[in-house]
Design an enzyme around this catalytic site. Structure first.
Site, short mmCIF file in Angstrom:
data_model
loop_
_atom_site.label_atom_id
_atom_site.label_comp_id
_atom_site.label_asym_id
_atom_site.label_seq_id
_atom_site.Cartn_x
_atom_site.Cartn_y
_atom_site.Cartn_z
N HIS A 75 0.84 -1.20 0.00
CA HIS A 75 0.00 0.00 0.00
C HIS A 75 0.87 1.25 0.00
CE1 HIS A 75 -2.58 3.02 2.34
NE2 HIS A 75 -3.20 2.87 1.19
N SER A 76 0.61 2.18 -0.91
CA SER A 76 1.22 3.50 -0.87
C SER A 76 2.75 3.41 -0.96
CB SER A 76 0.75 4.22 0.40
OG SER A 76 1.01 5.60 0.36
N TYR A 77 3.47 3.98 0.02
CA TYR A 77 4.93 3.83 0.09
C TYR A 77 5.33 2.36 0.06
CZ TYR A 77 9.27 2.90 2.63
OH TYR A 77 10.48 2.37 3.03
#
Length: 264
Positions: A104-106
């Site tokens: 997720h995300s980073y």
């Protein structure tokens, strides 16, 4: 060539009204390794993990060093390589196979590195509103150059510099109870992880099925270039959700159905 997928929250909810959990349960049991993004920890997957387990899947939610319940381990040595090693060590120590690796995300950065090192253990890789870096890129590659220069100066003056968390509303969390729950748990993110280039991504492509989930309501602009690139990449399936960045908190049932749809 993988079929490219587009899904809205409305369509997914309508589908769930006619498909029972038993009917939609994949035949094979997988192990979902859910890797959180900046400021978060393994805690953010609580409700999604419950949904997946209710569908007969195994789930683990490792927390990256310096974050979540491991925030006390923050040190000048915590960088992107640390977080890649966190995932690789988790896979090895738990002896995991048939993995659905979700970043997720980073978390797309360490997942990309870990997927290259443990390709034989991984059945699917999913990037959830995440960066999908190529070799040589760092998180800071996606920010303006003046911010990059400021971050480097800050790290030079303080080797354990961190970035303060964004408010839950930025992640699409609007329900008061969910917002309070998330805000209590967010912690500063180690800046050094944003400034180390990725050097372990798979070269020459991968045979592991890859999927991208774009959260569009509201969307985070920092992922615009990634979404555009991946939506044209025929080695990925691409799904759009009418949900915010932290869909695992705001609508875990929708996310679980989306993830399970990749498994056939």
């Amino acid at each position: 060539m993988e079929r490219r997928t587009f899904m809205t929250a409305t369509a997914a909810i309508a589908a769930s009204s006619v498909i029972s959990p038993v009917a939609s349960q994949p035949r094979q049991q997988y192990t979902f390794v859910l890797v959180h993004g900046a400021w978060h920890g393994g805690w953010c997957w609580r409700d999604l993990a419950s949904e997946l387990r209710n569908h007969g899947q195994l789930v683990t939610t490792p927390t990256l060093t310096g974050l979540g319940e491991r925030a006390h381990l923050l040190s000048p040595k915590v960088d992107l390589e640390t977080h890649i090693s966190d995932i690789v060590s988790h896979i090895d120590s738990e002896e995991l196979n048939d993995i659905v690796l979700v970043g997720h995300s980073y978390g797309g950065f360490p997942v990309r590195g870990a997927a290259a090192r443990r390709a034989d253990n991984i059945a699917h890789v999913v990037y959830l509103d995440a960066f999908v870096p190529v070799d040589g890129e760092m998180v800071a590659s996606y920010v303006p150059t003046d911010r990059l220069a400021a971050w480097k100066d800050e790290l030079d003056s303080n080797p354990v510099s961190t970035l303060p968390p964004l408010p839950p509303a930025a992640f699409g969390i609007t329900a008061p109870d969910q917002s309070a729950w998330v805000e209590r748990r967010l912690v500063p993110h180690p800046l050094r992880t944003y400034l180390q280039p990725l050097a372990t991504a798979t070269k020459g492509g991968t045979h592991t099925p890859q999927h991208y989930i774009a959260c569009m309501s509201p969307k985070l602009d920092v992922f615009d270039s990634t979404r555009e690139r991946i939506s044209r990449d025929k080695s990925f399936s691409f799904t759009e959700l009418s949900a915010g960045h932290d869909v695992m908190v705001s609508d875990p049932a929708l996310l679980a159905r989306t993830l399970l749809s990749y498994l056939g």
